[in-house]
Enzyme design. Structure first.
Site, PDB file in Angstrom:
ATOM      1  N   MET A 110      31.027  40.127  25.503  1.00  0.00           N
ATOM      2  CA  MET A 110      32.223  40.528  26.840  1.00  0.00           C
ATOM      3  C   MET A 110      33.593  39.803  25.631  1.00  0.00           C
ATOM      4  O   MET A 110      32.915  38.483  24.709  1.00  0.00           O
ATOM      5  CB  MET A 110      31.817  38.661  28.013  1.00  0.00           C
ATOM      6  CG  MET A 110      32.513  38.467  29.227  1.00  0.00           C
ATOM      7  SD  MET A 110      31.574  37.673  29.864  1.00  0.00           S
ATOM      8  CE  MET A 110      31.765  35.831  28.701  1.00  0.00           C
ATOM      9  N   ASP A 116      37.150  38.909  27.202  1.00  0.00           N
ATOM     10  CA  ASP A 116      38.473  37.768  28.071  1.00  0.00           C
ATOM     11  C   ASP A 116      38.043  37.655  29.782  1.00  0.00           C
ATOM     12  O   ASP A 116      37.597  38.720  30.155  1.00  0.00           O
ATOM     13  CB  ASP A 116      39.710  38.478  28.291  1.00  0.00           C
ATOM     14  CG  ASP A 116      40.600  39.287  26.918  1.00  0.00           C
ATOM     15  OD1 ASP A 116      40.007  38.425  26.336  1.00  0.00           O
ATOM     16  OD2 ASP A 116      41.802  38.985  27.232  1.00  0.00           O
ATOM     17  N   GLN A 162      36.096  41.122  30.656  1.00  0.00           N
ATOM     18  CA  GLN A 162      36.280  42.430  29.487  1.00  0.00           C
ATOM     19  C   GLN A 162      34.944  42.914  28.896  1.00  0.00           C
ATOM     20  O   GLN A 162      34.266  42.452  28.253  1.00  0.00           O
ATOM     21  CB  GLN A 162      36.927  41.927  28.009  1.00  0.00           C
ATOM     22  CG  GLN A 162      38.765  42.164  28.038  1.00  0.00           C
ATOM     23  CD  GLN A 162      39.095  43.710  28.827  1.00  0.00           C
ATOM     24  OE1 GLN A 162      39.336  43.882  27.721  1.00  0.00           O
ATOM     25  NE2 GLN A 162      39.491  44.200  30.004  1.00  0.00           N
ATOM     26  N   PHE A 200      41.725  47.172  29.789  1.00  0.00           N
ATOM     27  CA  PHE A 200      42.298  45.643  29.248  1.00  0.00           C
ATOM     28  C   PHE A 200      42.449  44.700  30.305  1.00  0.00           C
ATOM     29  O   PHE A 200      42.023  45.060  31.344  1.00  0.00           O
ATOM     30  CB  PHE A 200      43.424  46.141  27.910  1.00  0.00           C
ATOM     31  CG  PHE A 200      42.870  46.287  27.099  1.00  0.00           C
ATOM     32  CD1 PHE A 200      41.877  47.119  26.302  1.00  0.00           C
ATOM     33  CD2 PHE A 200      43.796  46.419  25.900  1.00  0.00           C
ATOM     34  CE1 PHE A 200      41.195  47.627  25.236  1.00  0.00           C
ATOM     35  CE2 PHE A 200      43.340  46.650  24.891  1.00  0.00           C
ATOM     36  CZ  PHE A 200      42.587  47.374  24.132  1.00  0.00           C
ATOM     37  N   SER A 201      42.809  43.163  29.671  1.00  0.00           N
ATOM     38  CA  SER A 201      42.807  42.644  30.794  1.00  0.00           C
ATOM     39  C   SER A 201      43.901  42.985  31.528  1.00  0.00           C
ATOM     40  O   SER A 201      45.062  43.654  31.664  1.00  0.00           O
ATOM     41  CB  SER A 201      43.149  40.694  29.670  1.00  0.00           C
ATOM     42  OG  SER A 201      42.220  40.780  28.417  1.00  0.00           O
ATOM     43  N   ARG A 215      50.522  44.328  27.112  1.00  0.00           N
ATOM     44  CA  ARG A 215      49.874  43.855  28.064  1.00  0.00           C
ATOM     45  C   ARG A 215      49.366  42.664  28.402  1.00  0.00           C
ATOM     46  O   ARG A 215      50.100  41.966  28.545  1.00  0.00           O
ATOM     47  CB  ARG A 215      48.628  44.246  26.528  1.00  0.00           C
ATOM     48  CG  ARG A 215      48.327  43.474  25.737  1.00  0.00           C
ATOM     49  CD  ARG A 215      47.131  43.768  25.024  1.00  0.00           C
ATOM     50  NE  ARG A 215      46.694  42.866  23.597  1.00  0.00           N
ATOM     51  CZ  ARG A 215      47.303  43.333  22.433  1.00  0.00           C
ATOM     52  NH1 ARG A 215      47.725  44.399  22.319  1.00  0.00           N
ATOM     53  NH2 ARG A 215      47.156  42.078  21.765  1.00  0.00           N
ATOM     54  N   ASP A 216      48.037  42.457  29.213  1.00  0.00           N
ATOM     55  CA  ASP A 216      47.801  41.829  30.055  1.00  0.00           C
ATOM     56  C   ASP A 216      48.252  41.738  31.025  1.00  0.00           C
ATOM     57  O   ASP A 216      49.074  39.839  31.446  1.00  0.00           O
ATOM     58  CB  ASP A 216      47.168  40.733  29.427  1.00  0.00           C
ATOM     59  CG  ASP A 216      46.558  40.542  27.825  1.00  0.00           C
ATOM     60  OD1 ASP A 216      45.790  41.975  28.025  1.00  0.00           O
ATOM     61  OD2 ASP A 216      46.459  40.642  26.396  1.00  0.00           O
ATOM     62  N   GLU A 224      49.259  36.989  23.798  1.00  0.00           N
ATOM     63  CA  GLU A 224      48.277  37.790  24.792  1.00  0.00           C
ATOM     64  C   GLU A 224      48.345  37.268  25.827  1.00  0.00           C
ATOM     65  O   GLU A 224      48.351  35.605  26.196  1.00  0.00           O
ATOM     66  CB  GLU A 224      46.907  37.619  24.144  1.00  0.00           C
ATOM     67  CG  GLU A 224      47.311  38.445  23.178  1.00  0.00           C
ATOM     68  CD  GLU A 224      45.186  39.648  22.522  1.00  0.00           C
ATOM     69  OE1 GLU A 224      45.669  40.518  21.819  1.00  0.00           O
ATOM     70  OE2 GLU A 224      44.724  38.119  22.177  1.00  0.00           O
TER      71      GLU A 224
END
Ligand code: FRU
Length: 607
Positions: free
Chosen positions: A144, A146, A162, A202-203, A262-263, A316
């Protein structure tokens, strides 16, 4: 070609392995790096033997001869570290085969990954690890990182994360799912988003679409996440069952840039009546802000961060929200921004900016010299990817962090699972002596429900150079909370040592003049797994007064210290061979512990 059969049912008949299902596994070896595994029968899980030292094999899942997806698994050649379950239930009534490509040609027909394949009806997730936390969230198995997409709805706190379901190192990014009525007791559910044609998941974040702006229905839960493959693009999914299952939007991606991004973290802005989205632009060390009225079409508003704060790593996992400054009616916006590497003690850490936001642009506060100060949410080494729950009740801003560090997260001494989340925490703002507004972080009030009646309580204890020892609880691997207030009087240095009979110790020191609290884990237990683990982390007390209050939460492999009612926090992993049993306190000159109490904690995770 060589073929091998596993007659699980036959073994079951012989009474050798009663848990085995009525299934057969047939392995055909085509060439040194390519084998086909056919599974037939009613079994629920195919157990894949994993060795962490192996390189990743591509496992192509063939359903009725067609490629459904590819997963990546470190299939064992000799020693097997653990088994991971491949769920067979979705393929009932179909022909299932796994076309395995072991990229480097190291696998041979005698490898354990073929001989140890098993079909079972139950995957045993009973804890087998002495370092698994007893009151922090961990996945039942697998890797695991985020926390993702957290939201609160109808009395339930949802936490996605994640997750790698096929091993305890990073891979196959999937949104695992847990929910809780109280932020403390977590129930694991089926994963909600799994890698698809646009890439790994992804996040990202979730919010409730109260006004049906996206058109999926009133109160639909919307998820925005990064689809990561050759590019990183932003995708949408929605849930009509309170987050237990999501439907991926066929029009994905909803946002794509020509560079890595991202994220996504989004929220409804009641002032502009638009949805705002913050997106990490990692390589440019900045955050991008977009807005939308329908959650599908996003318009660029502004960028924040180039050249500001800590810059020595990728940016991030953003978050952006408003909070009241303690003791006033003033409101400020907080931009959370994780950075890796570039943290104050190496590797990853969560920084934040306090400022104003007008629905388009974030303007950070500056110090007297006109600079934007670098602020850290936590001064330990294991606190990353911190984000908050959306729609939390009573206007709360509750957060959770991944309690590890990218420098060593995949080699910490656990195998069945890797990484835990921090305690849930609630945020507010305060003004420090330097005139700056900082985050105050306290354990979420729900944490109090697992703190038991004190096993030790003392007041006005005189401290000198001769260490004064206090006994810690021994039940449940010694998990406990310690509250103490130190009045240093004339002392320049006060030292608190947590130790066990094996001579392992954590030393927390208070440098009164420098107003710094340090956490030394060099001799804390198992440390050799990575050179960057041994470290002394340091927090400023951010207080006018020399009197220091500390609140420790000690779990089997972590210590969180909340200082001065949350003005600073130190979150650090530790892996003692046996629990710390004693707290000793000493000081260079006489001082006083005005109060100390030690309380056992009730486990929330099955031991
Ligand atoms: C942060 C991060 C995110 C990304 C995720 C992938 O730890 O790198 O930026 O979405 O992990 O697992």
């Amino acid at each position: 070609m060589n073929t091998r059969f596993v007659f699980s049912s036959l073994l079951a008949l012989c009474g050798l392995f009663p848990a085995f299902a009525e299934s057969t596994v047939k392995v055909e070896h085509f060439s040194v790096n390519n084998s086909l595994v056919r599974v037939e029968g009613d079994g629920k899980y195919l157990l894949l033997p994993v060795s962490e030292a192996s390189s990743e094999a591509s496992v192509n899942v063939l359903v009725d001869g067609n490629l459904e997806r590819t997963i990546y698994v470190r299939l064992a050649t000799s020693a097997v570290d653990y088994m991971v379950p491949f769920d067979l239930t979705p393929y009932k009534g179909h022909k299932l085969a796994l076309n395995v490509v072991t990229n480097n040609g190291l696998h041979s027909e005698s490898d354990r990954c073929w001989s140890d394949l098993q079909v079972v009806d139950e995957f045993d997730t009973t804890n087998r690890e002495k370092f698994r936390p007893l009151f922090h969230h961990t996945p039942k198995y697998g890797w695991m990182n985020d926390p993702n997409g957290m939201f609160y709805k109808d009395g339930e706190w949802h936490l996605y994360y994640q997750w790698n379901p096929y091993g305890s190192k990073w891979q196959n990014m999937t949104w695992g799912h847990a929910s809780s009525p109280d932020l403390i007791n977590w129930t694991e559910h089926d994963a909600v988003l799994t890698p698809n044609g646009l890439g790994a998941i992804f996040s990202g974040s979730c919010a409730i679409d109260y006004n049906n702006d996206a058109g999926f229905g009133k109160d639909a839960v919307i998820a925005l996440y990064t689809s990561a493959a050759a590019s990183q693009v932003q995708s949408l999914a929605h849930s009509l069952d309170n987050g237990y299952s999501f439907k991926v939007y066929p029009g994905n991606p909803v946002l794509s840039l020509s560079s890595e991004a991202r994220d996504p973290n989004f929220f409804f802005n009641p002032v502009t009546k638009k949805w705002d989205l913050i997106l990490a632009h990692p390589l440019d060390h900045e955050m991008l802000i977009f807005s939308s009225t329908d959650l599908k079409q996003w318009k660029y508003s502004s960028s924040f961060g180039r050249g500001e704060g800590a810059q020595n790593g990728v940016w991030e996992c953003p978050d952006l929200f408003k909070l009241k400054v303690d003791g006033s009616d003033q409101e400020k916006w907080v931009m959370i921004c994780s950075i890796n590497p570039g943290g104050p003690f190496g590797g990853s850490a969560t920084q934040y900016f306090v400022g104003d936001y007008d629905g388009k642009t974030f303007t950070p506060d500056r110090d007297a010299d006109g600079n934007v100060p670098t602020k850290w949410m936590d001064f330990g080494k294991d606190h990353y990817a911190t984000v908050s729950w959306s729609d939390a009740p009573s206007g709360r801003r509750s957060i959770i962090a991944w309690m590890s560090n990218w420098q060593y997260a995949d080699v910490v001494p656990t195998l069945q699972y890797r990484s835990a989340n921090s305690l849930p925490r609630d945020l507010s703002l305060f003004t420090a002596p330097d005139g700056q507004v900082y985050l105050k972080t306290i354990p979420s009030p729900e944490v109090e429900t697992i703190v038991g009646r004190p096993s030790l309580k003392r007041k006005n204890v005189k401290i000198s150079s001769r260490p004064r020892a206090f006994q810690l609880p021994t039940a449940n691997s010694g998990i406990c909370a310690i509250d103490l207030t130190i009045d240093p009087k004339d002392a320049a240095n006060v030292e608190l040592t947590l130790s066990n009979a094996g001579g392992e110790s954590v030393v927390v020191s208070y440098d009164v003049a420098a107003k710094l609290v340090s956490f030394d884990r060099n001799k804390s237990g198992v440390v050799e797994f990575n050179k960057d683990f041994s470290v002394v982390s340091k927090a400023p007390t951010l207080s006018d007064s020399n009197v220091l209050s500390l609140r420790f939460f000690i779990d089997r492999s972590s210590i969180e210290i909340f200082g001065n009612d949350g003005k600073f926090v130190l979150t650090n992993l530790v892996f003692p061979q046996s629990p710390y049993t004693t707290l000793s306190i000493s000081s260079d000159r006489k001082c006083k512990v005005s109060s100390i109490s030690v309380s056992p904690i009730t486990p929330t995770t099955p031991n």
